[in-house]
Design a protein around this motif. Sequence first.
Motif, PDB file in Angstrom:
ATOM      1  N   HIS A 241       2.171  -1.501   2.696  1.00 34.22           N
ATOM      2  CA  HIS A 241       1.096  -1.174   1.779  1.00 34.22           C
ATOM      3  C   HIS A 241       1.262  -1.994   0.508  1.00 34.22           C
ATOM      4  CE1 HIS A 241      -2.045   1.102  -0.096  1.00 34.22           C
ATOM      5  NE2 HIS A 241      -1.278   1.226  -1.155  1.00 34.22           N
ATOM      6  N   GLU A 242       0.209  -2.783   0.169  1.00 36.44           N
ATOM      7  CA  GLU A 242       0.337  -3.624  -1.021  1.00 36.44           C
ATOM      8  C   GLU A 242      -0.111  -2.858  -2.254  1.00 36.44           C
ATOM      9  OE1 GLU A 242      -2.074  -6.992  -0.020  1.00 36.44           O
ATOM     10  OE2 GLU A 242      -0.314  -8.113   0.620  1.00 36.44           O
ATOM     11  N   PRO A 243       0.608  -3.012  -3.331  1.00 34.03           N
ATOM     12  CA  PRO A 243       0.178  -2.370  -4.564  1.00 34.03           C
ATOM     13  C   PRO A 243      -1.162  -2.932  -5.036  1.00 34.03           C
ATOM     14  CG  PRO A 243       2.301  -3.469  -4.839  1.00 34.03           C
ATOM     15  CD  PRO A 243       1.862  -3.740  -3.460  1.00 34.03           C
ATOM     16  N   PHE A 244      -1.852  -2.167  -5.864  1.00 37.55           N
ATOM     17  CA  PHE A 244      -3.196  -2.510  -6.287  1.00 37.55           C
ATOM     18  C   PHE A 244      -3.281  -3.901  -6.919  1.00 37.55           C
ATOM     19  CE2 PHE A 244      -6.652  -2.064  -9.496  1.00 37.55           C
ATOM     20  CZ  PHE A 244      -7.687  -2.045  -8.582  1.00 37.55           C
ATOM     21  N   LEU A 245      -2.307  -4.192  -7.806  1.00 40.00           N
ATOM     22  CA  LEU A 245      -2.341  -5.478  -8.511  1.00 40.00           C
ATOM     23  C   LEU A 245      -2.176  -6.641  -7.536  1.00 40.00           C
ATOM     24  CD1 LEU A 245      -0.458  -4.810 -11.849  1.00 40.00           C
ATOM     25  CD2 LEU A 245      -2.867  -5.331 -11.494  1.00 40.00           C
ATOM     26  N   VAL A 246      -1.308  -6.445  -6.529  1.00 46.59           N
ATOM     27  CA  VAL A 246      -1.108  -7.495  -5.531  1.00 46.59           C
ATOM     28  C   VAL A 246      -2.410  -7.730  -4.768  1.00 46.59           C
ATOM     29  CG1 VAL A 246       0.141  -8.131  -3.451  1.00 46.59           C
ATOM     30  CG2 VAL A 246       1.329  -6.966  -5.308  1.00 46.59           C
ATOM     31  N   GLN A 247      -3.108  -6.632  -4.450  1.00 43.15           N
ATOM     32  CA  GLN A 247      -4.379  -6.769  -3.739  1.00 43.15           C
ATOM     33  C   GLN A 247      -5.383  -7.559  -4.567  1.00 43.15           C
ATOM     34  OE1 GLN A 247      -5.961  -3.050  -2.418  1.00 43.15           O
ATOM     35  NE2 GLN A 247      -4.131  -2.541  -1.245  1.00 43.15           N
TER      36      GLN A 247
END
Lengths: 253, 377
Positions: free
Chosen positions: B113-119
């Motif tokens: 699961h990628e963190p929001f900022l990474v997305q």
Amino acid sequence: MTDSEPHIIVRDLTMAYGSFVVQRDLTFTINHGDIFIIMGGSGCGKSTLMRHMIGLQKPAAGQVIIDGFNFWNVDIQERETMMRNFGILYQSGALWSSMTLAENIALPLEEYTDLSTNDIKEVISLKLALVGLSGFEEYYPSEISGGMQKRAGLARAMALDPEILFFDEPSAGLDPISAKLLDDLILELRDSLGATVVIVTHELASIFAIGNNSVFLDPETKTMIAGGDPNKLLAESKNPKVQNFLTRGKNKL
Amino acid sequence: MTAQCEIKFSKPEAKKLLLQLSGDWKLENNIPDVTAVEKELQPDSGIQCISFCTSEVTGWDSGILTFLIKILDCCSKNNIRTEIDGLPQGVQRLLSLASAVAEREGARKEFVHEPFLVQIGSGTINFVRSTIEFLNFLGEVSVAFMRMLRGKARFRRLDFLLIIQDCGINALPIVSLICLLVGLILAFIAAIQLKMFGAQIYIASLVGIGMVRVLGAVMAGIIMAGRTSASFAAQIGTMEVNEEIDALKTTGISPIEFLVLPRVLALVLMMPLLCVFADLMGVLGGLIVGVGMLGISITEYYNMTVASVGIDYFLIGIFQSCVFGILVALSGCLRGMQCKRSASAVGDAATSAVVTGITSIVIATAIITILFNIIGI
């Protein structure tokens, strides 16, 4: 040209998709008139290696030298001239589906020669006859069987009398007899045209019947682990992976 | 009725568990939950060996195997010896086959699961990348176009004519039907309002200007995006899957010249014609409502239309349709060329061609309308 003159030299070739390395440090030489086999288990990068040799994919590092010219260093026009000497049979035949067989073979001829329409027609009939498809000029690729598509693809690959023929899994999907006929055809072409042949395959029968030089790619170590005449490899190689492959797993060392 | 599958535990010796299976162990027969066995095998139970008795098993399939594999996994985790000779021969062989090749390390895909900022970051990078790809494509098409002007580009005239037939004549019925209905609807809605002021005659102006200046071109563009752009993407995508594009490249023929150029040209030529037709049908739709519902005479309607629709409106519409032709053809061809090598990728290419086509048409309409407003036409 003598038979032992090198035709294609691959030096320290590394192939990668982005940061994912498929194979590294590949070094081998293909001589004039060789029937060179690229072999290895499924997914080890055989077809990718071929794509590097025919100009569809740029190497991450290393060189492909053809007739003394560095294939990936020359400018694009020069590379296209070199590619004109290639005849390529793709895995699926890759005939242009909107064109008849005759038009498929005619396209490279129209592109690169000044032949008249009549001459082109004669060349088309000749090439189709060579692969046993006389009379199928006006058929569309979807109207003929898979084996016939392969042979038609071969006819197209030979259209310009290329010096190097590349085959991507020529006998995949063919019955044993058609596969044998194709092997014979490849040998015949090499002998009569003096072409160098590079074949990607894992069909053992073909490997031993026609190959006289080879490279063996290993997916685990991501490099080549053997090379040379496949028959000699079978007799002399001490590498368990190579022995395993060449004997269908019967000779486990 | 088949016997239900059951499991009984017994301890013939200390530290040894005997599992007695009975009944019909098949997938559809409600196989007992494995947790009951796992409970028996807890480290604190002191069991060091388990064995099986299957003399009362009347039938089995993959159901018994998945059950046993779970038990064997649990045993190896807890260091418990297993004696499988009590199982049917076939089950023993299949179990040893299933464990013959160990799971390749790293073969199983992990979904992180990628963190929001990474997305957000990777989304931005993807956006920039796809913009660059689009600009590259646009550049290549322009170069191919210049080569064509110098008489150097190569494509087959027959292909070109077939594409013209497909995106011109064959699209006529659907374009006329939709535009007739759009004109009708437009007139219908306006009629209710204009009737209140006794200004029914202005329906002719409203429908005329609306269709000719904007709607004719936009409707034709959207229909072509759904129809032709998807078909371009699917055709070129399938050629990519079949290695036909590779074959073109290695033959030294530029796929941009050979496949994209004729498609762009055909649409740029055909879209204005379709647009003229769409304009006509739209006005005809308005006329049907005006004459049929509001009692305006045909001559009156005609005169009003001619008086209010100037040639400049007509030319703006035609200009727009040319732009839409380029956009629709480019989005179809671009998505086709970007297609990956699988059947579902061809579907994705067609979908994304339509989405790209329609979005770019709407954006282009907005830009063109504002631009013409600024220059004052």
